[in-house]
Motif scaffolding. Structure first.
Motif: not given
Length: 304
Positions: A118-142
């Motif tokens: 699973a990890k050797e396959a192509a993994l998604p490349t999220p942006t800081k904005s993606d991570v911030a929206r999903i986790t609810g953290v700030s852009l800096e923490d993302a």
């Protein structure tokens, strides 16, 4: 935003289900069927309840387990050869797993192989904005989470490169059934018939009565839909659910490398690279679930 959070919450069971569907395929391939283990008069027969209070048996950094009564530990030599260590290449572990006399001894190698593919396959490349929206953290923490995720991916891929996961899974298919043991087959497969339900219940209780003997199966249970349902009953959010699972794994399993791989996987897939800030609830729920396991309160652990 709500949609992204719902998607994030669905990632864990989706990944887990993918691996289990592969396992199910191994059992059902070419029409093969594994004969169920003979039912006992009582699911708890053969197990010795632990009366020692959890506080006295589990401490930070010390693993403990519920010991089954009258059940052998399997092939000791095979268990040692197939024990996962980050300092040991994967290829010998795969080779030993294929030769193991006890099917359960192949479970760790199987879970690692599916993780590596699973990890050797192509993994998604999220942006800081993606991570911030999903986790609810700030852009800096993302941004910090993304750096931790990249490090986790690098470490996992480095470890996975020490063995041929695809070849191992191909060889595993050729073995007589059951290739992975009754717990892998039964504890994580949802079925409706009374016979299957009884068999699944027996597998779950055997697993939860001795997680140290079945560390990979316990790891899988902590990422399963069954554990998510249990976490929901306790009012845990996604991060707290992962933290409680890690706490339970550390308390019952004496292999810190398996815990590290588990944490890397969560960091990669769920962006859960750090523990929750306030862990009072996490520790409280972990103690409660541990107590139910030690006193064999299956009715409080197996949420339908």
């Amino acid at each position: 935003m709500q949609r992204m959070k719902k998607l994030a919450r669905a990632i864990i069971p989706a990944i887990f289900l993918t691996s289990l569907l592969y396992a199910w395929h191994l059992y059902r391939r070419d029409g093969d069927r594994v004969e169920p283990t003979p039912p006992t008069d009582s699911v708890a027969v053969g197990y010795k309840a632990i009366s020692t209070p959890p506080e006295a048996t589990a401490s930070s950094g010390q693993a403990s387990a519920l010991k089954p009564k009258g059940i052998s530990g399997g092939d000791t030599e095979a268990e040692a050869a197939t024990e996962v260590r980050l300092s040991v290449p994967l290829e010998p572990i795969y080779t030993s797993a294929l030769r193991a006399k006890v099917p359960e001894d192949r479970a760790s190698a199987f879970r690692l192989a599916t993780l590596c593919l699973a990890k050797e396959a192509a993994l998604p490349t999220p942006t800081k904005s993606d991570v911030a929206r999903i986790t609810g953290v700030s852009l800096e923490d993302a941004g910090r989470i993304l750096l931790q995720r990249e490090d986790a991916i690098s470490r996992v891929l480095s470890f996975c490169s020490s063995g041929n996961a695809s070849n191992f899974l191909n060889e595993l298919r050729k073995l007589p059934k059951p290739a992975l043991g009754p717990i892998t087959k039964s504890a994580h497969v949802f079925a409706n018939s009374p016979i299957d339900q009884q068999q699944n219940f027996q597998a779950f209780t055997q697993l939860l009565a001795n997680p140290l003997q079945y560390p990979t199966q316990f790891d899988a249970w902590l990422d399963s839909g069954a554990f998510l349902a249990l976490a929901k009953r306790h009012g845990l959010n996604a991060q707290q659910t992962i933290d409680v699972g890690n706490a339970l794994f550390e308390r019952f399993v004496s292999n810190p490398d398996l815990l590290q791989i588990r944490k890397w996987s969560h960091c990669i897939d769920q962006y859960a690279c750090n523990e929750a800030g306030d862990n009072k609830k996490v520790l409280s729920v972990a103690r409660e679930i541990e107590s139910h396991m030690r006193t064999q309160r299956w009715d409080l652990l197996l949420v339908k």
